[in-house]
Enzyme design. Structure first.
Site, mmCIF file in Angstrom:
data_model
loop_
_atom_site.group_PDB
_atom_site.id
_atom_site.type_symbol
_atom_site.label_atom_id
_atom_site.label_comp_id
_atom_site.label_asym_id
_atom_site.label_seq_id
_atom_site.Cartn_x
_atom_site.Cartn_y
_atom_site.Cartn_z
ATOM 1 C CB CYS A 1 0.086 -2.911 8.749
ATOM 2 S SG CYS A 1 1.176 -1.662 8.055
ATOM 3 C CD GLU B 1 -1.298 -2.358 2.095
ATOM 4 O OE1 GLU B 1 -0.076 -2.587 2.059
ATOM 5 O OE2 GLU B 1 -2.095 -3.058 2.758
HETATM 6 N N1 LIG Z 1 -1.370 -5.071 4.285
HETATM 7 C C1 LIG Z 1 -0.141 -5.611 4.166
HETATM 8 C C2 LIG Z 1 0.310 -6.531 5.079
HETATM 9 C C3 LIG Z 1 1.568 -7.057 4.917
HETATM 10 N N2 LIG Z 1 2.335 -6.662 3.878
HETATM 11 C C4 LIG Z 1 3.627 -7.291 3.657
HETATM 12 C C5 LIG Z 1 4.729 -7.088 4.582
HETATM 13 C C6 LIG Z 1 5.512 -8.399 4.512
HETATM 14 O O1 LIG Z 1 6.341 -8.422 3.357
HETATM 15 C C7 LIG Z 1 4.428 -9.389 4.355
HETATM 16 C C8 LIG Z 1 3.926 -9.927 5.673
HETATM 17 O O2 LIG Z 1 4.780 -10.954 6.000
HETATM 18 P P1 LIG Z 1 4.288 -12.180 6.873
HETATM 19 O O3 LIG Z 1 4.315 -11.727 8.294
HETATM 20 O O4 LIG Z 1 2.895 -12.565 6.418
HETATM 21 O O5 LIG Z 1 5.295 -13.249 6.567
HETATM 22 O O6 LIG Z 1 3.387 -8.695 3.716
HETATM 23 C C9 LIG Z 1 1.873 -5.742 2.980
HETATM 24 O O7 LIG Z 1 2.568 -5.386 1.999
HETATM 25 N N3 LIG Z 1 0.641 -5.210 3.151
HETATM 26 ZN ZN LIG Z 2 1.503 -1.870 5.851
#
Ligand SMILES: Nc1ccn([C@H]2C[C@H](O)[C@@H](COP(=O)(O)O)O2)c(=O)n1
Ligand SMILES: [Zn+2]
Length: 169
Positions: free
Chosen positions: A109, A85
């Site tokens: 997040c 995002e």
């Molecule tokens: N809304 C989101 C949530 C997470 N991300 C990204 C950040 C990390 O690269 C990955 C999360 O890693 P995980 O803890 O699932 O192994 O996803 C995002 O871009 N946007």
């Molecule tokens: Zn985020």
């Protein structure tokens, strides 16, 4: 003449499914082995004005930084990765994101929620909410609620969208 008489295709993608598909296609660019997220920002005229996926910042090698989830904080991806995002906002065509919608594979997040709100985006359309129980995502909900940003989970009309990269179509 009815739509049926006109010969128009009936199984074309809805706008929602189309923009979410663009977000998911962008996610295919992510090097994250665990979670690939894509985001697509759309203005009021239904024009795509920004796309992004989760990855390390420009100039930071995908091989030199860790993609791990566990271990010492500095040996995990978390302090380094830019979320989809954030990248979609930063990659957007210069102009105004006020009143736009963001389509994202995963609910934003709290850090991205702040960016989305400050950019003037008014709607979040998401597919998965797999981290809903975590503090970060509970904080996002709180921020979006207070800022009046509408969040809705997409229930896609088509679960499978097929793209074949074949010169014969
Ligand atoms: N809304 C989101 C949530 C997470 N991300 C990204 C950040 C990390 O690269 C990955 C999360 O890693 P995980 O803890 O699932 O192994 O996803 C995002 O871009 N946007
Ligand atoms: Zn985020």
């Amino acid at each position: 003449m009815t739509a049926q008489d006109s010969g128009k295709r009936s199984d074309y993608l809805s706008w929602d499914d189309y923009f979410m598909s663009v977000a998911l296609l962008s996610a295919q660019r992510s090097k994250d082995p665990n979670t690939q997220v894509g985001a697509c920002i759309v203005n009021r005229q239904k024009r795509i004005v920004g796309v992004g996926y989760n990855g390390f910042p420009t100039g930071c090698s995908d091989e030199a930084l860790p993609w791990h989830r566990e271990g010492d904080f500095l040996d995990t991806k978390y302090p380094y990765v830019c979320h989809a995002e954030l990248n979609a906002v930063l990659n957007s065509v210069p102009g105004n994101l006020a009143g736009c919608s963001i389509y994202t594979a995963l609910f934003p997040c709290n850090e991205c929620a702040k960016v989305i709100i400050q950019a003037g985006i008014r709607e979040v359309v998401y597919l998965s909410d797999k981290y809903a129980a975590t503090d970060s995502f509970r904080a996002s909900r709180r921020l979006f609620d207070q800022a009046g940003v509408v969040c809705r989970q997409l229930k896609p009309a088509s679960r499978i969208v097929t793209i074949t990269l074949d010169e014969n179509g």
